[in-house]
Design a protein around this motif. Structure first.
Motif, PDB file in Angstrom:
ATOM      1  N   ILE A  48       0.838  -1.204   0.000  1.00 15.88           N
ATOM      2  CA  ILE A  48       0.000   0.000   0.000  1.00 15.88           C
ATOM      3  C   ILE A  48       0.874   1.255   0.000  1.00 15.88           C
ATOM      4  CG2 ILE A  48      -1.655   1.356   1.354  1.00 15.88           C
ATOM      5  CD1 ILE A  48      -2.819  -1.368   2.326  1.00 15.88           C
ATOM      6  N   THR A  49       1.976   1.203   0.740  1.00 13.27           N
ATOM      7  CA  THR A  49       2.859   2.364   0.853  1.00 13.27           C
ATOM      8  C   THR A  49       3.684   2.602  -0.411  1.00 13.27           C
ATOM      9  OG1 THR A  49       3.028   1.989   3.232  1.00 13.27           O
ATOM     10  CG2 THR A  49       4.698   3.396   2.246  1.00 13.27           C
ATOM     11  N   HIS A  50       4.190   1.527  -1.030  1.00 17.23           N
ATOM     12  CA  HIS A  50       5.164   1.675  -2.111  1.00 17.23           C
ATOM     13  C   HIS A  50       4.660   1.304  -3.505  1.00 17.23           C
ATOM     14  CE1 HIS A  50       8.180   2.526   0.898  1.00 17.23           C
ATOM     15  NE2 HIS A  50       7.870   1.406   1.526  1.00 17.23           N
ATOM     16  N   ASN A  51       3.572   0.569  -3.587  1.00 17.59           N
ATOM     17  CA  ASN A  51       3.065   0.130  -4.890  1.00 17.59           C
ATOM     18  C   ASN A  51       1.646   0.655  -5.090  1.00 17.59           C
ATOM     19  OD1 ASN A  51       5.452  -1.418  -5.580  1.00 17.59           O
ATOM     20  ND2 ASN A  51       4.815  -2.835  -3.984  1.00 17.59           N
ATOM     21  N   CYS A  65      -9.010  -7.440  -4.243  1.00 21.03           N
ATOM     22  CA  CYS A  65      -7.914  -6.479  -4.339  1.00 21.03           C
ATOM     23  C   CYS A  65      -7.024  -6.780  -5.533  1.00 21.03           C
ATOM     24  CB  CYS A  65      -7.096  -6.461  -3.055  1.00 21.03           C
ATOM     25  SG  CYS A  65      -6.012  -7.869  -2.862  1.00 21.03           S
ATOM     26  N   LEU A  66      -6.272  -5.768  -5.880  1.00 20.16           N
ATOM     27  CA  LEU A  66      -5.353  -5.812  -7.000  1.00 20.16           C
ATOM     28  C   LEU A  66      -4.082  -5.105  -6.568  1.00 20.16           C
ATOM     29  CD1 LEU A  66      -4.743  -6.000 -10.147  1.00 20.16           C
ATOM     30  CD2 LEU A  66      -5.833  -3.748 -10.296  1.00 20.16           C
ATOM     31  N   VAL A  67      -2.926  -5.737  -6.814  1.00 20.69           N
ATOM     32  CA  VAL A  67      -1.642  -5.117  -6.492  1.00 20.69           C
ATOM     33  C   VAL A  67      -0.835  -4.988  -7.781  1.00 20.69           C
ATOM     34  CG1 VAL A  67       0.501  -5.278  -5.163  1.00 20.69           C
ATOM     35  CG2 VAL A  67      -1.651  -6.130  -4.167  1.00 20.69           C
ATOM     36  N   LEU A  68      -0.451  -3.771  -8.104  1.00 17.46           N
ATOM     37  CA  LEU A  68       0.359  -3.494  -9.284  1.00 17.46           C
ATOM     38  C   LEU A  68       1.702  -2.923  -8.844  1.00 17.46           C
ATOM     39  CD1 LEU A  68      -2.307  -1.685 -11.500  1.00 17.46           C
ATOM     40  CD2 LEU A  68      -1.567  -4.072 -11.655  1.00 17.46           C
ATOM     41  N   ILE A  69       2.765  -3.359  -9.523  1.00 18.86           N
ATOM     42  CA  ILE A  69       4.109  -2.881  -9.212  1.00 18.86           C
ATOM     43  C   ILE A  69       4.750  -2.363 -10.493  1.00 18.86           C
ATOM     44  CG2 ILE A  69       6.404  -3.520  -8.365  1.00 18.86           C
ATOM     45  CD1 ILE A  69       5.026  -5.739  -6.720  1.00 18.86           C
TER      46      ILE A  69
END
Length: 149
Positions: A48-51, A65-69
């Protein structure tokens, strides 16, 4: 309720606990299939903080949820999880479309992801959505999708 009524939003740190619960529930069905299953919800606060972490919320509950980098030359789809009590409603597909829009909006023309050989239904879904398998190394299936800008 269909996915049309669900508007994804960016995650905030206060979502961390609910996100861990959602992700763990989504991957629980694989725990008996995959012996070396990593803790897929670990590090969500750092994500949440960096991506870029997006959540789908229904009735004040995080249901997906979805996490993108951001990577060098491509956007990585690091995680996509839908709570099992909300699967089959098109929420995952809506988040996949969001990931592609965000990647394009941020100037990327390629996305990549990794999944597991013991999740063949995920590989099939990604292929159906236009992703192509790039490699299989041990239990990891690497896939990519070219995006038209």
């Amino acid at each position: 309720m269909s996915s049309n009524n669900i508007q994804p939003r960016k995650a905030v740190l206060e979502d961390s606990e609910a996100l861990v619960s959602c992700i763990d529930a989504a991957y629980a069905k694989y725990s008996n299939r995959i012996s070396e299953m990593p803790s897929v919800s670990e590090g969500i606060t750092e994500d949440i903080t960096h991506n870029q972490v997006w959540v789908a919320v229904e009735a004040d509950e995080i249901i997906a949820c979805l996490v993108l980098i951001k990577e060098d030359g491509f956007m990585k789809l690091a995680n996509l999880a839908v709570h099992p009590s909300h699967s089959g409603k098109g929420i995952g597909r809506k988040l996949m479309a969001l990931s592609e829009r965000e990647a394009k909006r941020q100037g990327y023309n390629e996305m990549r992801l990794n999944t597991h050989v013991d999740m063949p239904e995920n590989v099939q879904l990604y292929e159906y959505l236009g992703w192509e398998e790039v490699s299989r190394i041990k239990s990891t299936v690497s896939m990519k999708k070219r995006l038209g800008l």
